[in-house]
Design an enzyme around this catalytic site. Structure first.
Site, short mmCIF file in Angstrom:
data_model
loop_
_atom_site.label_atom_id
_atom_site.label_comp_id
_atom_site.label_asym_id
_atom_site.label_seq_id
_atom_site.Cartn_x
_atom_site.Cartn_y
_atom_site.Cartn_z
CG ASP A 21 -77.86 38.88 4.30
OD1 ASP A 21 -78.95 39.33 3.92
OD2 ASP A 21 -76.94 38.56 3.52
CE LYS A 50 -79.51 37.96 0.34
NZ LYS A 50 -78.51 37.55 1.35
N PRO A 78 -97.00 36.98 4.85
CG PRO A 78 -98.16 38.82 4.00
CD PRO A 78 -98.00 37.34 3.81
CD GLU A 79 -99.34 36.44 11.81
OE1 GLU A 79 -99.27 36.19 13.04
OE2 GLU A 79 -99.52 37.59 11.37
CB THR A 80 -94.51 33.07 7.99
OG1 THR A 80 -95.59 32.13 8.01
CG2 THR A 80 -93.21 32.34 8.28
#
Length: 235
Positions: free
Chosen positions: A65, A67, A72-74
């Protein structure tokens, strides 16, 4: 979903300061719990991945969990790393590009999108600049999760019924913020339900932290929850 093993519907949250205490709690709980949440607190200490490996070697399932919320790439690279460690569930925030990136790397791991944290209420959303109600935002993010290839959502029991009605078996519903039906404590959770309410509303899994961790007898507390689950999902 009827194919979920009944004993796995309870996910116990290992919300403790370090891996040593997490292992001690797991051993104390024994066979009363099969699924564990390993979250942000433990990820900031040494031994996070070793703890996941230890749990999976014992035959337990793991919910990472974390979150995830980044470019996006990371997120994609982080999801790939977590997929390889054996986690069954991974959470990401319900932002479309984040969900898409994680879903591309999920493999056998299931991606769960966080809709609205159970510690948030309408006032919190307004402070963030949202013009939607909690229910509207939860539904919108769940739709995004389904469209981007996620497997499920994190949602309170107050929204579970509406999500189940719209998505049926398309999305898993994992519900945190579980509190006793009677004498609910005052803490940072604002949108809470009890075990029976969560499953009646359509939850597939529940995540229980403090009511187990802080009980005088954590194993007995977990067993009581499992007995309630048995009554809801008879064999």
């Amino acid at each position: 979903m009827s194919d979920i093993p009944r004993a796995e519907r309870l996910i116990a949250a290992l919300d403790v300061p370090d891996a040593k205490q997490a292992r001690a709690l797991v051993e104390k709980l024994g066979d009363a719990v099969r699924y564990y949440k390993v979250g942000l607190e433990l990820s900031s200490t040494a031994g996070y991945y070793e703890l996941i490996a230890w749990l999976t070697a014992r035959g337990n399932k793991v919910f990472a969990d974390l979150k995830l919320y980044d470019i996006p790439e990371t997120v994609r690279r982080a999801a790939a790393n977590l997929r390889s460690c054996g986690a069954s569930f991974l959470t990401v925030h319900g932002h479309r590009s984040v969900m898409e990136a994680a879903a591309r790397e999920k493999g056998a791991m299931k991606i769960l999108a966080v809709t609205v944290l159970t510690s948030f209420d309408q006032r919190d959303l307004e402070e963030m600049g949202s013009t939607r109600s909690v229910a509207e935002l939860v539904l919108a993010r769940a739709r995004g999760a389904a469209e981007t290839g996620c497997d499920g959502v994190i949602a309170s029991g107050l929204e579970a019924a509406r999500l189940k009605a719209e998505f049926g078996t398309r999305l898993l519903i994992v519900t945190p913020g579980i509190r006793p039906a009677e004498a609910r404590p005052t803490d940072d959770q604002k949108r809470t339900v009890d075990v029976a309410q969560a499953f009646a509303g359509g939850a597939d899994y529940i995540v229980v932290g403090r009511p187990i961790r802080d009980a005088a007898d954590p194993r007995a507390a977990a067993q009581r929850i499992q007995e309630t689950i048995k009554g809801i999902f008879p064999a």
